[in-house]
Write a protein that holds these residues in place. Structure first.
Motif, PDB file in Angstrom:
ATOM      1  N   PHE A 121       0.816  -1.216   0.000  1.00 35.69           N
ATOM      2  CA  PHE A 121       0.000   0.000   0.000  1.00 35.69           C
ATOM      3  C   PHE A 121       0.853   1.271   0.000  1.00 35.69           C
ATOM      4  O   PHE A 121       0.310   2.367   0.092  1.00 35.69           O
ATOM      5  N   GLU A 122       2.161   1.112  -0.079  1.00 39.32           N
ATOM      6  CA  GLU A 122       3.097   2.238  -0.036  1.00 39.32           C
ATOM      7  C   GLU A 122       2.932   3.063   1.240  1.00 39.32           C
ATOM      8  O   GLU A 122       2.921   4.291   1.227  1.00 39.32           O
ATOM      9  N   VAL A 123       2.790   2.360   2.360  1.00 36.86           N
ATOM     10  CA  VAL A 123       2.671   2.964   3.680  1.00 36.86           C
ATOM     11  C   VAL A 123       3.996   2.768   4.396  1.00 36.86           C
ATOM     12  O   VAL A 123       4.558   1.667   4.379  1.00 36.86           O
ATOM     13  N   ASP A 124       4.497   3.836   5.019  1.00 36.53           N
ATOM     14  CA  ASP A 124       5.745   3.752   5.774  1.00 36.53           C
ATOM     15  C   ASP A 124       5.426   3.578   7.251  1.00 36.53           C
ATOM     16  O   ASP A 124       4.758   4.431   7.851  1.00 36.53           O
ATOM     17  N   ILE A 125       5.920   2.485   7.823  1.00 35.34           N
ATOM     18  CA  ILE A 125       5.679   2.212   9.232  1.00 35.34           C
ATOM     19  C   ILE A 125       6.717   2.948  10.067  1.00 35.34           C
ATOM     20  O   ILE A 125       7.915   2.830   9.835  1.00 35.34           O
ATOM     21  N   VAL A 126       6.222   3.681  11.049  1.00 33.19           N
ATOM     22  CA  VAL A 126       7.099   4.361  12.007  1.00 33.19           C
ATOM     23  C   VAL A 126       7.384   3.421  13.165  1.00 33.19           C
ATOM     24  O   VAL A 126       8.527   3.283  13.601  1.00 33.19           O
ATOM     25  N   ASN A 127       6.341   2.721  13.641  1.00 38.35           N
ATOM     26  CA  ASN A 127       6.513   1.788  14.753  1.00 38.35           C
ATOM     27  C   ASN A 127       5.296   0.879  14.868  1.00 38.35           C
ATOM     28  O   ASN A 127       4.185   1.293  14.544  1.00 38.35           O
ATOM     29  N   ILE A 128       5.529  -0.341  15.327  1.00 40.60           N
ATOM     30  CA  ILE A 128       4.450  -1.282  15.666  1.00 40.60           C
ATOM     31  C   ILE A 128       4.815  -1.886  17.010  1.00 40.60           C
ATOM     32  O   ILE A 128       5.937  -2.368  17.179  1.00 40.60           O
ATOM     33  N   GLU A 129       3.872  -1.876  17.938  1.00 41.63           N
ATOM     34  CA  GLU A 129       4.082  -2.542  19.222  1.00 41.63           C
ATOM     35  C   GLU A 129       2.799  -3.236  19.628  1.00 41.63           C
ATOM     36  O   GLU A 129       1.705  -2.773  19.308  1.00 41.63           O
ATOM     37  N   CYS A 130       2.957  -4.343  20.339  1.00 39.14           N
ATOM     38  CA  CYS A 130       1.816  -5.146  20.753  1.00 39.14           C
ATOM     39  C   CYS A 130       1.734  -5.244  22.267  1.00 39.14           C
ATOM     40  O   CYS A 130       2.758  -5.299  22.948  1.00 39.14           O
ATOM     41  N   ASP A 131       0.519  -5.305  22.756  1.00 40.71           N
ATOM     42  CA  ASP A 131       0.248  -5.732  24.113  1.00 40.71           C
ATOM     43  C   ASP A 131      -0.424  -7.098  23.967  1.00 40.71           C
ATOM     44  O   ASP A 131      -0.586  -7.585  22.849  1.00 40.71           O
ATOM     45  N   LYS A 132      -0.832  -7.698  25.030  1.00 42.19           N
ATOM     46  CA  LYS A 132      -1.383  -9.054  24.954  1.00 42.19           C
ATOM     47  C   LYS A 132      -2.710  -9.140  24.189  1.00 42.19           C
ATOM     48  O   LYS A 132      -3.047 -10.180  23.657  1.00 42.19           O
ATOM     49  N   ASP A 133      -3.437  -8.022  24.122  1.00 41.46           N
ATOM     50  CA  ASP A 133      -4.762  -8.066  23.485  1.00 41.46           C
ATOM     51  C   ASP A 133      -4.976  -6.997  22.414  1.00 41.46           C
ATOM     52  O   ASP A 133      -6.102  -6.798  21.959  1.00 41.46           O
ATOM     53  N   HIS A 134      -3.934  -6.285  21.997  1.00 41.68           N
ATOM     54  CA  HIS A 134      -4.073  -5.274  20.954  1.00 41.68           C
ATOM     55  C   HIS A 134      -2.706  -4.869  20.425  1.00 41.68           C
ATOM     56  O   HIS A 134      -1.686  -5.208  21.017  1.00 41.68           O
ATOM     57  N   PHE A 135      -2.726  -4.141  19.299  1.00 43.88           N
ATOM     58  CA  PHE A 135      -1.477  -3.584  18.791  1.00 43.88           C
ATOM     59  C   PHE A 135      -1.664  -2.124  18.421  1.00 43.88           C
ATOM     60  O   PHE A 135      -2.775  -1.667  18.150  1.00 43.88           O
ATOM     61  N   HIS A 136      -0.558  -1.394  18.445  1.00 37.95           N
ATOM     62  CA  HIS A 136      -0.501   0.003  18.027  1.00 37.95           C
ATOM     63  C   HIS A 136       0.367   0.072  16.788  1.00 37.95           C
ATOM     64  O   HIS A 136       1.440  -0.535  16.742  1.00 37.95           O
ATOM     65  N   LEU A 137      -0.077   0.823  15.809  1.00 32.98           N
ATOM     66  CA  LEU A 137       0.666   1.015  14.573  1.00 32.98           C
ATOM     67  C   LEU A 137       0.746   2.515  14.288  1.00 32.98           C
ATOM     68  O   LEU A 137      -0.287   3.182  14.188  1.00 32.98           O
ATOM     69  N   LEU A 138       1.958   3.033  14.201  1.00 31.97           N
ATOM     70  CA  LEU A 138       2.183   4.413  13.783  1.00 31.97           C
ATOM     71  C   LEU A 138       2.696   4.372  12.360  1.00 31.97           C
ATOM     72  O   LEU A 138       3.644   3.631  12.074  1.00 31.97           O
ATOM     73  N   PHE A 139       2.075   5.146  11.466  1.00 34.17           N
ATOM     74  CA  PHE A 139       2.504   5.112  10.071  1.00 34.17           C
ATOM     75  C   PHE A 139       2.312   6.453   9.385  1.00 34.17           C
ATOM     76  O   PHE A 139       1.540   7.298   9.842  1.00 34.17           O
ATOM     77  N   THR A 140       3.033   6.620   8.302  1.00 35.87           N
ATOM     78  CA  THR A 140       2.875   7.779   7.423  1.00 35.87           C
ATOM     79  C   THR A 140       2.476   7.257   6.051  1.00 35.87           C
ATOM     80  O   THR A 140       2.783   6.110   5.701  1.00 35.87           O
ATOM     81  N   THR A 141       1.798   8.114   5.295  1.00 36.38           N
ATOM     82  CA  THR A 141       1.312   7.665   4.000  1.00 36.38           C
ATOM     83  C   THR A 141       1.067   8.842   3.069  1.00 36.38           C
ATOM     84  O   THR A 141       1.210   9.994   3.469  1.00 36.38           O
ATOM     85  N   LYS A 142       0.672   8.509   1.873  1.00 37.92           N
ATOM     86  CA  LYS A 142       0.326   9.501   0.855  1.00 37.92           C
ATOM     87  C   LYS A 142      -1.155   9.850   0.972  1.00 37.92           C
ATOM     88  O   LYS A 142      -1.941   9.048   1.484  1.00 37.92           O
ATOM     89  N   PRO A 143      -1.558  10.994   0.444  1.00 39.47           N
ATOM     90  CA  PRO A 143      -2.976  11.364   0.492  1.00 39.47           C
ATOM     91  C   PRO A 143      -3.876  10.426  -0.324  1.00 39.47           C
ATOM     92  O   PRO A 143      -5.080  10.413  -0.137  1.00 39.47           O
TER      93      PRO A 143
END
Length: 146
Positions: free
Chosen positions: A50-72
């Motif tokens: 999808f041409e998305v740049d991931i800044v960070n991904i972190e998980c807890d036991k029941d969810h995940f957080h995704l920080l990303f940048t992308t095009k419009p």
């Protein structure tokens, strides 16, 4: 105000997102490091297509957080649904024991959280926009006094 900007043929942009996805009924199935690593790898593969740049991904036991940048031009709902569909299918296929911890065949909750993030706070941005009107008024005053 300085931004780290991206450019396309007809636009200049800075799009940053924070996406959070929970496991259905907050089941604690992301407590296995192999599953977490697999999930992160799959999200990175999907993001590349999808041409998305991931800044960070972190998980807890029941969810995940995704920080990303992308095009419009990113179709955000399609991107999120693709992450949910592929990761759910592939985790259940590669880690069949996980099915005993889930409700029926559902891995992810239907709902999710997504927010735009910026390089400055909303208060700073609001102040900047407010000041734009003052600058225009100052310029008009200078032009009329000349």
């Amino acid at each position: 105000m300085l931004y780290d900007l991206d450019k396309a043929s007809h636009s200049v942009y800075s799009l940053h997102y924070h996406f959070v996805q929970c496991v259905k009924y907050r089941r604690k199935v992301l407590d296995n490091q192999n599953i977490v690593d697999f999930l992160k790898m799959k999200i990175r593969q999907i993001s590349d297509t999808f041409e998305v740049d991931i800044v960070n991904i972190e998980c807890d036991k029941d969810h995940f957080h995704l920080l990303f940048t992308t095009k419009p031009t990113l179709n955000l709902p399609k991107y999120i649904n693709t992450i949910k569909t592929i990761t759910s299918r592939e985790i259940r296929k590669n880690y069949p024991g996980i099915k005993t911890m889930l409700w029926k065949d559902t891995f992810w909750s239907r709902s999710y959280f997504i927010a735009t993030t910026g390089q400055v706070t909303l208060d700073v941005l609001k102040q900047y926009v407010d000041n734009q009107g003052k600058h225009a008024t100052d310029e008009e005053d200078q032009n009329t006094s000349n």
